[in-house]
Scaffold this motif. Structure first.
Motif, PDB file in Angstrom:
ATOM      1  N   THR A  72       0.698  -1.106  -0.041  1.00 32.95           N
ATOM      2  CA  THR A  72      -0.076  -0.297  -0.232  1.00 32.95           C
ATOM      3  C   THR A  72       0.978   0.898   0.184  1.00 32.95           C
ATOM      4  O   THR A  72       2.478   0.845   0.418  1.00 32.95           O
ATOM      5  CB  THR A  72      -0.922  -0.286   1.414  1.00 32.95           C
ATOM      6  OG1 THR A  72      -1.820   1.008   0.875  1.00 32.95           O
ATOM      7  CG2 THR A  72      -0.151   0.407   2.721  1.00 32.95           C
ATOM      8  N   VAL A  73       0.825   2.640  -0.637  1.00 36.29           N
ATOM      9  CA  VAL A  73       1.033   3.400  -0.172  1.00 36.29           C
ATOM     10  C   VAL A  73       1.106   4.434   0.440  1.00 36.29           C
ATOM     11  O   VAL A  73       0.119   3.967   1.862  1.00 36.29           O
ATOM     12  CB  VAL A  73       0.411   5.022  -1.409  1.00 36.29           C
ATOM     13  CG1 VAL A  73       0.666   3.925  -2.691  1.00 36.29           C
ATOM     14  CG2 VAL A  73      -0.818   4.819  -1.298  1.00 36.29           C
ATOM     15  N   TYR A  74       2.267   5.075   1.485  1.00 38.03           N
ATOM     16  CA  TYR A  74       1.925   5.736   3.094  1.00 38.03           C
ATOM     17  C   TYR A  74       2.557   7.185   2.670  1.00 38.03           C
ATOM     18  O   TYR A  74       2.641   7.640   1.505  1.00 38.03           O
ATOM     19  CB  TYR A  74       3.383   5.369   3.652  1.00 38.03           C
ATOM     20  CG  TYR A  74       4.405   4.950   2.923  1.00 38.03           C
ATOM     21  CD1 TYR A  74       5.228   6.267   3.204  1.00 38.03           C
ATOM     22  CD2 TYR A  74       4.675   4.083   2.158  1.00 38.03           C
ATOM     23  CE1 TYR A  74       6.825   5.887   2.742  1.00 38.03           C
ATOM     24  CE2 TYR A  74       6.456   4.394   1.555  1.00 38.03           C
ATOM     25  CZ  TYR A  74       6.986   4.915   2.200  1.00 38.03           C
ATOM     26  OH  TYR A  74       8.267   5.620   1.242  1.00 38.03           O
ATOM     27  N   GLY A  75       2.764   7.880   3.661  1.00 35.86           N
ATOM     28  CA  GLY A  75       2.603   9.231   3.806  1.00 35.86           C
ATOM     29  C   GLY A  75       3.605   9.945   5.529  1.00 35.86           C
ATOM     30  O   GLY A  75       2.705   8.658   6.717  1.00 35.86           O
ATOM     31  N   ARG A  76       4.083  10.673   5.259  1.00 38.92           N
ATOM     32  CA  ARG A  76       4.228  10.471   7.035  1.00 38.92           C
ATOM     33  C   ARG A  76       4.305  12.109   7.582  1.00 38.92           C
ATOM     34  O   ARG A  76       4.569  12.968   6.786  1.00 38.92           O
ATOM     35  CB  ARG A  76       5.469   9.999   7.096  1.00 38.92           C
ATOM     36  CG  ARG A  76       7.026  11.091   6.577  1.00 38.92           C
ATOM     37  CD  ARG A  76       8.471  10.041   7.209  1.00 38.92           C
ATOM     38  NE  ARG A  76       9.351  11.481   7.074  1.00 38.92           N
ATOM     39  CZ  ARG A  76      10.100  12.107   7.491  1.00 38.92           C
ATOM     40  NH1 ARG A  76       9.708  12.325   8.535  1.00 38.92           N
ATOM     41  NH2 ARG A  76      10.985  12.314   7.574  1.00 38.92           N
ATOM     42  N   ASP A  77       4.348  11.614   8.964  1.00 38.72           N
ATOM     43  CA  ASP A  77       3.849  13.786   9.014  1.00 38.72           C
ATOM     44  C   ASP A  77       4.631  13.423  10.841  1.00 38.72           C
ATOM     45  O   ASP A  77       4.285  12.974  11.891  1.00 38.72           O
ATOM     46  CB  ASP A  77       2.691  13.390   9.176  1.00 38.72           C
ATOM     47  CG  ASP A  77       2.410  15.506  10.128  1.00 38.72           C
ATOM     48  OD1 ASP A  77       4.190  16.231  10.088  1.00 38.72           O
ATOM     49  OD2 ASP A  77       2.160  15.834  10.666  1.00 38.72           O
ATOM     50  N   GLY A  78       5.788  14.016  10.315  1.00 36.61           N
ATOM     51  CA  GLY A  78       6.914  14.153  11.770  1.00 36.61           C
ATOM     52  C   GLY A  78       7.291  12.765  11.792  1.00 36.61           C
ATOM     53  O   GLY A  78       7.470  11.465  11.375  1.00 36.61           O
ATOM     54  N   ARG A  79       6.858  12.050  13.276  1.00 35.38           N
ATOM     55  CA  ARG A  79       7.310  10.194  13.730  1.00 35.38           C
ATOM     56  C   ARG A  79       5.511   9.918  13.623  1.00 35.38           C
ATOM     57  O   ARG A  79       5.570   8.563  14.889  1.00 35.38           O
ATOM     58  CB  ARG A  79       7.573  11.047  15.431  1.00 35.38           C
ATOM     59  CG  ARG A  79       9.088  11.414  15.390  1.00 35.38           C
ATOM     60  CD  ARG A  79       9.703  10.813  16.946  1.00 35.38           C
ATOM     61  NE  ARG A  79      10.838  11.856  16.718  1.00 35.38           N
ATOM     62  CZ  ARG A  79      11.519  12.262  17.607  1.00 35.38           C
ATOM     63  NH1 ARG A  79      11.351  11.108  18.339  1.00 35.38           N
ATOM     64  NH2 ARG A  79      12.959  12.893  17.721  1.00 35.38           N
ATOM     65  N   GLN A  80       4.953   9.521  12.655  1.00 37.68           N
ATOM     66  CA  GLN A  80       3.917   9.083  12.384  1.00 37.68           C
ATOM     67  C   GLN A  80       3.540   8.505  11.212  1.00 37.68           C
ATOM     68  O   GLN A  80       3.859   9.442  10.583  1.00 37.68           O
ATOM     69  CB  GLN A  80       2.862   9.833  13.091  1.00 37.68           C
ATOM     70  CG  GLN A  80       0.888   9.149  12.945  1.00 37.68           C
ATOM     71  CD  GLN A  80       0.169   9.873  13.783  1.00 37.68           C
ATOM     72  OE1 GLN A  80      -0.053   8.865  14.987  1.00 37.68           O
ATOM     73  NE2 GLN A  80      -0.167  11.009  13.527  1.00 37.68           N
TER      74      GLN A  80
END
Length: 220
Positions: free
Chosen positions: A53-61
C-alpha cells in the motif's frame, strides 16, 4: 537516548549483520522519504497477511490507507511495515558472497484507525503529496462519501529497525581474489518516464507542471 536516535527494543535489536544496522533516525526518515509503497504485515483471522500500500508521514507518524472492506486495515492490532530500496546487485567472486546493496526500514507497532475527520483529511493529504507532490492542490479533494469508503491507519515511528548495505563485495582480500574473476556492483536505478495522457482528454491537453517536471528524475 537522544531524540535523533532510535530506541533499541526486542523487536528492533540488530542480531545479524550488525555493521549494516543504523540507529540514526535521519536514516529511517530518508528511507521513508525515498519511497511511497510499503508492505503492511498483519495477522488476520489467525493467518499472516502482507499487503502492499502507499504511505505518507508526518513527523514521527506513518499513515497508510486502503478500502474499508480490507480486513488487514481494521486497526488496533500489532503490525509490521517494511520499506525497501534495492540499489544494486553485489556480484562477488563466489556465489556465496553475492549480495544486495539496499536500504530498508522495518516499523513495529499497533496501528490506529483514524476516525477524526480533520486528521483523516490531513493524513490523506500527506499521503497524496508524498507520492505525487502538488497533486492535492491540483485534483478534486475527496468528498464525504469517498472519505467514508476509505480507511486510514496511523502508526508511530518510534519502534523501527534500519539496515543499509553499500559498497563492493566482501571477498576482495580473501582466497577467491586469486581466481582472477570480475567482481563488483551492478547498480539499479529507477527513473520517472514521460507522462502518458489519458486518451479520454482532448488532444494536446497540457500536462500540469508538477507532473511534467518529474520526467527524467530519479525515484528513490
Amino acid at each position: 537516548m537522544s531524540a535523533d536516535r532510535l530506541p533499541v527494543t526486542d523487536l528492533t535489536r540488530h542480531r545479524r549483520l550488525r555493521a549494516q544496522g543504523s540507529l540514526d533516525r535521519a536514516d529511517l526518515e530518508a528511507i521513508l522519504d525515498a519511497g511511497f509503497v510499503c508492505h503492511l504485515g498483519v495477522v488476520v483471522e489467525g493467518r499472516p497477511v502482507v499487503v502492499p500500500t502507499v504511505y505518507g508521514r508526518d513527523g514521527r507518524q506513518l499513515y497508510l490507507h486502503g478500502s474499508v472492506a480490507s480486513r488487514s486495515l481494521a486497526g488496533g492490532t500489532p503490525v509490521c511495515v517494511t520499506v525497501t530500496h534495492v540499489d544494486g546487485l553485489v556480484l562477488a567472486r563466489s556465489v556465496f558472497e553475492h549480495g544486495v546493496n539496499y536500504r530498508s526500514a522495518m516499523i513495529h507497532g499497533t496501528a490506529r484507525k483514524v476516525t477524526d475527520p480533520e486528521e483523516k483529511l490531513t493524513g490523506l493529504r500527506l499521503l497524496t503529496e508524498h507520492s505525487a507532490p502538488g497533486q492535492w492542490s491540483y485534483a478534486r479533494r475527496p468528498d464525504r462519501r469517498e472519505l467514508a469508503a476509505t480507511t486510514l491507519l496511523a502508526l508511530s515511528l518510534e519502534e523501527a529497525s534500519v539496515k543499509i548495505r553499500t559498497g563492493a563485495p566482501d571477498d576482495g582480500e580473501g582466497p577467491d581474489a586469486e581466481l582472477g574473476l570480475w567482481a563488483g556492483v551492478l547498480p539499479l536505478t529507477a527513473v520517472w518516464g514521460a507522462p502518458v495522457t489519458d486518451p479520454a482528454l482532448p488532444p494536446n491537453h497540457p500536462v500540469p507542471g508538477h507532473v511534467a517536471r518529474r520526467e527524467g528524475t530519479r525515484h528513490g
